[in-house]
Design an enzyme around this catalytic site. Structure first.
Site, PDB file in Angstrom:
ATOM      1  N   HIS A 133       0.827  -1.215   0.000  1.00  0.00           N
ATOM      2  CA  HIS A 133       0.000   0.000   0.000  1.00  0.00           C
ATOM      3  C   HIS A 133       0.856   1.257   0.000  1.00  0.00           C
ATOM      4  CE1 HIS A 133       0.506  -0.830   4.402  1.00  0.00           C
ATOM      5  NE2 HIS A 133       0.657   0.484   4.485  1.00  0.00           N
ATOM      6  N   HIS A 159       4.085   7.077   3.848  1.00  0.00           N
ATOM      7  CA  HIS A 159       4.999   5.940   3.671  1.00  0.00           C
ATOM      8  C   HIS A 159       4.496   5.020   2.571  1.00  0.00           C
ATOM      9  CE1 HIS A 159       2.113   4.164   6.676  1.00  0.00           C
ATOM     10  NE2 HIS A 159       2.304   3.074   5.972  1.00  0.00           N
ATOM     11  N   GLU A 163       7.692   0.929   5.005  1.00  0.00           N
ATOM     12  CA  GLU A 163       7.127  -0.095   5.887  1.00  0.00           C
ATOM     13  C   GLU A 163       7.329  -1.446   5.205  1.00  0.00           C
ATOM     14  OE1 GLU A 163       2.859   0.199   6.353  1.00  0.00           O
ATOM     15  OE2 GLU A 163       2.856  -1.087   8.115  1.00  0.00           O
TER      16      GLU A 163
END
Ligand code: CO
Length: 134
Positions: A7, A79, A130
Site C-alpha cells: 500500500h 509511507h 514499511e
C-alpha cells in the site's frame, strides 16, 4: 527481498473529504474509518485492482501523523509498504547493510493484522518504508 507494493499511505487533514474524493471523484472502493490506537491513527482503506491506498488521520495527542500534518498541512505521502516473506530475515539483512530500523526493531502487528517494521526515511531516499510480512 521485497515483493509487491502492499500500500501507499497518505496523511490527510480531512478524512471525510479525502474519503469522499476517492469514492465520488476517483470512483474507488473506499472502506469505513477504522481506529488503530496502537499506531495513533484512524485509517481508511481504499482497494485498487493492484494495490491499496491508506488514508491516515491522527488519533490521539501522540499520533505520529500529527507532526507530519503540521509540516505538511495539505497532507502528503507518509509511507510506502512493501511485502516481504520473512520480516526478521529482512530486518537482519537490512541492518547488516547499515539501514536503520525504527523503534525497538521488533515487528508490531500492523493495520492488516500482519507483522510490520518501519525503516528510517533518511536511509531510503527520504521515503519512510514499511515492510509487511505476508
Ligand atoms: Co502502512
Amino acid at each position: 527481498m521485497i515483493g509487491r507494493l502492499n500500500h501507499v499511505a497518505i496523511a490527510v487533514p480531512d478524512l471525510e473529504a479525502a474519503s469522499s474524493q476517492y469514492r465520488e471523484t476517483l470512483g474507488a472502493v473506499v472502506g469505513q474509518p477504522k481506529d488503530e490506537p496502537d499506531h495513533g491513527v484512524t485509517v481508511v482503506f481504499i482497494e485498487l485492482p493492484n494495490t491499496k491506498i491508506e488514508l491516515l488521520y491522527p488519533l490521539g495527542d501522540n499520533s505520529p501523523i500529527k507532526a507530519f500534518l503540521e509540516k505538511n498541512p495539505a497532507g502528503g505521502i507518509h509511507h510506502i509498504c512493501y511485502e516481504v516473506e520473512d520480516i526478521l530475515a529482512a530486518r537482519d539483512q537490512l541492518r547488516a547493510s547499515g539501514a536503520r530500523v525504527l523503534g525497538s526493531g521488533e515487528p508490531k502487528i500492523g493495520a492488516h493484522g500482519k507483522p510490520v517494521l518501519f525503516l528510517h526515511p533518511k536511509d531510503f531516499n527520504g521515503c519512510l518504508v514499511e515492510l509487511e510480512q505476508i
